[in-house]
Motif scaffolding. Sequence first.
Motif, PDB file in Angstrom:
ATOM      1  N   LYS A  61       0.817  -1.219   0.000  1.00 23.28           N
ATOM      2  CA  LYS A  61       0.000   0.000   0.000  1.00 23.28           C
ATOM      3  C   LYS A  61       0.846   1.263   0.000  1.00 23.28           C
ATOM      4  O   LYS A  61       0.637   2.176  -0.814  1.00 23.28           O
ATOM      5  N   ARG A  62       1.814   1.340   0.881  1.00 21.21           N
ATOM      6  CA  ARG A  62       2.610   2.559   0.985  1.00 21.21           C
ATOM      7  C   ARG A  62       3.440   2.784  -0.262  1.00 21.21           C
ATOM      8  O   ARG A  62       3.618   3.914  -0.719  1.00 21.21           O
ATOM      9  N   PHE A  63       3.935   1.712  -0.839  1.00 22.16           N
ATOM     10  CA  PHE A  63       4.764   1.837  -2.033  1.00 22.16           C
ATOM     11  C   PHE A  63       3.948   2.275  -3.244  1.00 22.16           C
ATOM     12  O   PHE A  63       4.374   3.088  -4.045  1.00 22.16           O
ATOM     13  N   VAL A  64       2.749   1.725  -3.385  1.00 23.03           N
ATOM     14  CA  VAL A  64       1.900   2.032  -4.539  1.00 23.03           C
ATOM     15  C   VAL A  64       1.344   3.448  -4.459  1.00 23.03           C
ATOM     16  O   VAL A  64       1.291   4.167  -5.460  1.00 23.03           O
ATOM     17  N   GLY A  65       0.889   3.825  -3.256  1.00 27.36           N
ATOM     18  CA  GLY A  65       0.295   5.133  -3.132  1.00 27.36           C
ATOM     19  C   GLY A  65      -1.126   5.162  -3.676  1.00 27.36           C
ATOM     20  O   GLY A  65      -1.832   4.159  -3.691  1.00 27.36           O
ATOM     21  N   ASP A  66      -1.533   6.312  -4.186  1.00 25.05           N
ATOM     22  CA  ASP A  66      -2.926   6.517  -4.590  1.00 25.05           C
ATOM     23  C   ASP A  66      -3.086   6.415  -6.101  1.00 25.05           C
ATOM     24  O   ASP A  66      -3.660   7.288  -6.745  1.00 25.05           O
ATOM     25  N   GLU A  67      -2.591   5.351  -6.671  1.00 23.20           N
ATOM     26  CA  GLU A  67      -2.682   5.169  -8.119  1.00 23.20           C
ATOM     27  C   GLU A  67      -3.056   3.730  -8.446  1.00 23.20           C
ATOM     28  O   GLU A  67      -2.873   2.829  -7.633  1.00 23.20           O
ATOM     29  N   PRO A  68      -3.572   3.482  -9.662  1.00 20.88           N
ATOM     30  CA  PRO A  68      -3.876   2.110 -10.056  1.00 20.88           C
ATOM     31  C   PRO A  68      -2.612   1.275 -10.162  1.00 20.88           C
ATOM     32  O   PRO A  68      -1.520   1.798 -10.355  1.00 20.88           O
ATOM     33  N   PHE A  69      -2.750  -0.037 -10.012  1.00 20.26           N
ATOM     34  CA  PHE A  69      -1.585  -0.905 -10.075  1.00 20.26           C
ATOM     35  C   PHE A  69      -1.979  -2.267 -10.643  1.00 20.26           C
ATOM     36  O   PHE A  69      -3.154  -2.607 -10.731  1.00 20.26           O
TER      37      PHE A  69
END
Length: 320
Positions: free
Chosen positions: A148-156
């Motif tokens: 979660k922290r690595f991805v942040g607020d973007e699609p993955f």
Amino acid sequence: MTVSVAELKTHLRIQHDEEDGLLESLLKQAQAAAMAQRQAMQPVSASIRRVDFLLGGDPGLQYNNKALEKRVEEAVAAGIEEILIITGRGKGIMEDHFDRAPELEERLSRAGKERELSEVRRAADLANIFYVRQKETKGLGHAIWRAKRFVGDEPFAVLLGDDIMRAKKPVTLQLVEAAEKYGASAVGVQRVATEAISRYSSVKIAPLEERVFSVSDMNEKPSPEQMFSNYAILGRYVLTPDIFDILERVKPGYGGEIQLTDGLRELCQNSRMVAVDFEGRRYDTGNLNGFLEATIDFALDHPAAGPWLRGFLKEKAAQL
């Protein structure tokens, strides 16, 4: 949260223990997460930022590192450049696989073995790869939540490790294009036999266009009587970050683990999701037959080993 075409175009840089698989996710920083689930192979998740997650396998098996490398190659072919690998205890050899080997490279260089030198360096040069340890193995959903922290607020994007894909257009890229077109999360599916559906997640779908469906529900490892359809999710996902909050509160499901399917079920009921009947061959390397099929098919394509293996198989077939 929905994903607009503009957002995806801005951010997109396309990128075993037992039945857990490997994950991969796509976002602006491609991450690959590797996680160890009960002594065998694992999951991988990639993000639509350039973020990928890959899961590694038994460190004693060089094959698993090569299988992980295949997922990295798929992510890179989709445009992903940075990979986060979530590892577990005893997975150091997997990290070494994607690192430089100065002493070996020096020996090969002095010996004039340029082809071998290029192969040794290739894995390290595929992408920028980072690692995070997963200290507890609580299921695929928990593994993805760790990013979660690595991805942040973007699609993955997520690529599971047991599933190796062989396709003219990378399967991850096929999902990314559908997610972009429909402003939705996307899951990769194919039809499986009714007697096999209990090994997968079955999806409830309605057609949108050729090979693309809307998803309204799903269930994990259903019986033939419980299944929604013969379309099963097979190891590739493109998701919005809404999934993280869902996974944080979802209760343990099948097998007492945090199941990704439970999170996806809530996600598809609260936001748009599509299923892509992807074009390509999928190998389930979580079982011996699939493992052997993948090994032979990819070896047949190898410029050095292929001709020899072809002759060997013909010789063996003549003896059967």
